[in-house]
Design a protein around this motif. Sequence first.
Motif, short mmCIF file in Angstrom:
data_model
loop_
_atom_site.label_atom_id
_atom_site.label_comp_id
_atom_site.label_asym_id
_atom_site.label_seq_id
_atom_site.Cartn_x
_atom_site.Cartn_y
_atom_site.Cartn_z
N ARG A 18 -22.98 15.58 1.64
CA ARG A 18 -22.46 16.15 0.39
C ARG A 18 -21.99 17.58 0.57
NH1 ARG A 18 -27.38 13.75 -3.35
NH2 ARG A 18 -26.33 11.83 -4.03
N THR A 19 -22.71 18.34 1.39
CA THR A 19 -22.38 19.76 1.58
C THR A 19 -21.19 19.96 2.50
OG1 THR A 19 -24.71 20.37 1.26
CG2 THR A 19 -23.28 21.99 2.34
N LEU A 20 -21.17 19.22 3.62
CA LEU A 20 -20.18 19.48 4.67
C LEU A 20 -18.96 18.56 4.63
CD1 LEU A 20 -22.74 19.99 7.58
CD2 LEU A 20 -21.45 21.77 6.39
N GLU A 21 -19.09 17.41 3.94
CA GLU A 21 -18.00 16.44 3.85
C GLU A 21 -17.37 16.16 5.22
OE1 GLU A 21 -15.28 17.83 0.87
OE2 GLU A 21 -16.61 17.23 -0.76
N PRO A 22 -18.14 15.55 6.12
CA PRO A 22 -17.61 15.26 7.47
C PRO A 22 -16.54 14.17 7.41
CG PRO A 22 -19.69 14.14 7.13
CD PRO A 22 -19.49 15.02 5.93
N ASP A 23 -15.84 13.99 8.53
CA ASP A 23 -14.84 12.92 8.61
C ASP A 23 -15.49 11.56 8.81
OD1 ASP A 23 -12.48 14.58 8.45
OD2 ASP A 23 -12.99 15.30 10.45
N MET A 49 -12.97 4.52 10.69
CA MET A 49 -11.94 5.35 10.05
C MET A 49 -10.81 4.49 9.48
SD MET A 49 -12.91 8.54 10.30
CE MET A 49 -11.39 9.43 9.99
N SER A 50 -10.40 3.47 10.24
CA SER A 50 -9.32 2.60 9.79
C SER A 50 -9.72 1.82 8.53
CB SER A 50 -8.94 1.62 10.91
OG SER A 50 -7.97 0.70 10.47
N ARG A 51 -10.92 1.27 8.53
CA ARG A 51 -11.39 0.52 7.36
C ARG A 51 -11.59 1.44 6.16
NH1 ARG A 51 -15.83 -3.36 10.48
NH2 ARG A 51 -14.30 -4.82 11.36
N TRP A 52 -11.99 2.67 6.43
CA TRP A 52 -12.16 3.65 5.36
C TRP A 52 -10.83 3.95 4.68
CZ3 TRP A 52 -15.69 5.75 2.40
CH2 TRP A 52 -15.49 7.01 1.82
N ASP A 86 -29.45 2.85 2.83
CA ASP A 86 -29.44 3.45 1.49
C ASP A 86 -28.61 4.73 1.47
OD1 ASP A 86 -30.97 1.45 0.37
OD2 ASP A 86 -32.87 2.49 0.67
N ALA A 87 -28.73 5.53 2.53
CA ALA A 87 -27.92 6.76 2.62
C ALA A 87 -26.44 6.41 2.70
CB ALA A 87 -28.34 7.58 3.83
N ALA A 88 -26.12 5.37 3.48
CA ALA A 88 -24.73 4.94 3.63
C ALA A 88 -24.16 4.49 2.29
CB ALA A 88 -24.65 3.80 4.64
N LYS A 146 -17.67 8.45 -2.03
CA LYS A 146 -16.41 8.56 -1.29
C LYS A 146 -16.36 9.83 -0.43
CE LYS A 146 -13.84 5.84 -4.67
NZ LYS A 146 -15.01 5.58 -5.53
N ILE A 147 -17.46 10.08 0.27
CA ILE A 147 -17.54 11.27 1.13
C ILE A 147 -16.93 11.00 2.50
CG2 ILE A 147 -19.09 12.91 2.25
CD1 ILE A 147 -21.08 12.41 -0.05
#
Length: 206
Positions: A60-65, A134-137, A80-82, A89-90
């Motif tokens: 939530r803080t860093l919004e990684p790729d 990444m592609s599925r995202w 659960d975290a996922a 939508k992070i």
Amino acid sequence: MKSTAGRPELTDTQPAKRLRVLIADDEPIIRLDLRKMLEDLGYDVVAEAGDGMKALEAARTLEPDVAILDIKMPQMDGIDAAKLITEEKIAPVLLLTAYSQVDLVCRAKEAGVFSYLVKPFKEADLVPAIEIAMSRWQEFLELEKQARDLEDKLETRKSVDRAKGILMDQYGLKEQEAFRRIQVQSMNTRKSMREIAEAIIIAHNI
């Protein structure tokens, strides 16, 4: 011209862009090995976490790729975290697991996990797994956008149809004339046709 001596050369396995990665595993040695693999491949590890709750906070803080999470972690497991990371939508989630039980795979799919690796894995396994995630995202985000656009179009059409009816009743206009009046007002005020239509509806109800 600057010297390139001492700089690591890019290899075919390194990503063209330095993707920012969050990793989470409750075993420090696993995190250490994973960080080294990722950095050797050219990724930027922006945070590490030892449990699911801290992984969620870091995401939530860093919004990684991309987020790479182990399944079995204290406080909150990786699935659960996922689920929360995906719902908010992070970032896409790549799940690490030493398990292949059907129930865990089903839970992972329901949580929106986009890719996974079974331990033990090799460095060469990471890039394809991350690229799949990444592609599925991107496909997921595009489908979400299409759904929102479709919903907006339907709502706009309903509002415009209702506003046309009001103008036709009040001014004796034909349907095309009423539509044109809304369209012209939209262009003149630089507002959407939905905004103009809703303003007509509100004014009619006062």
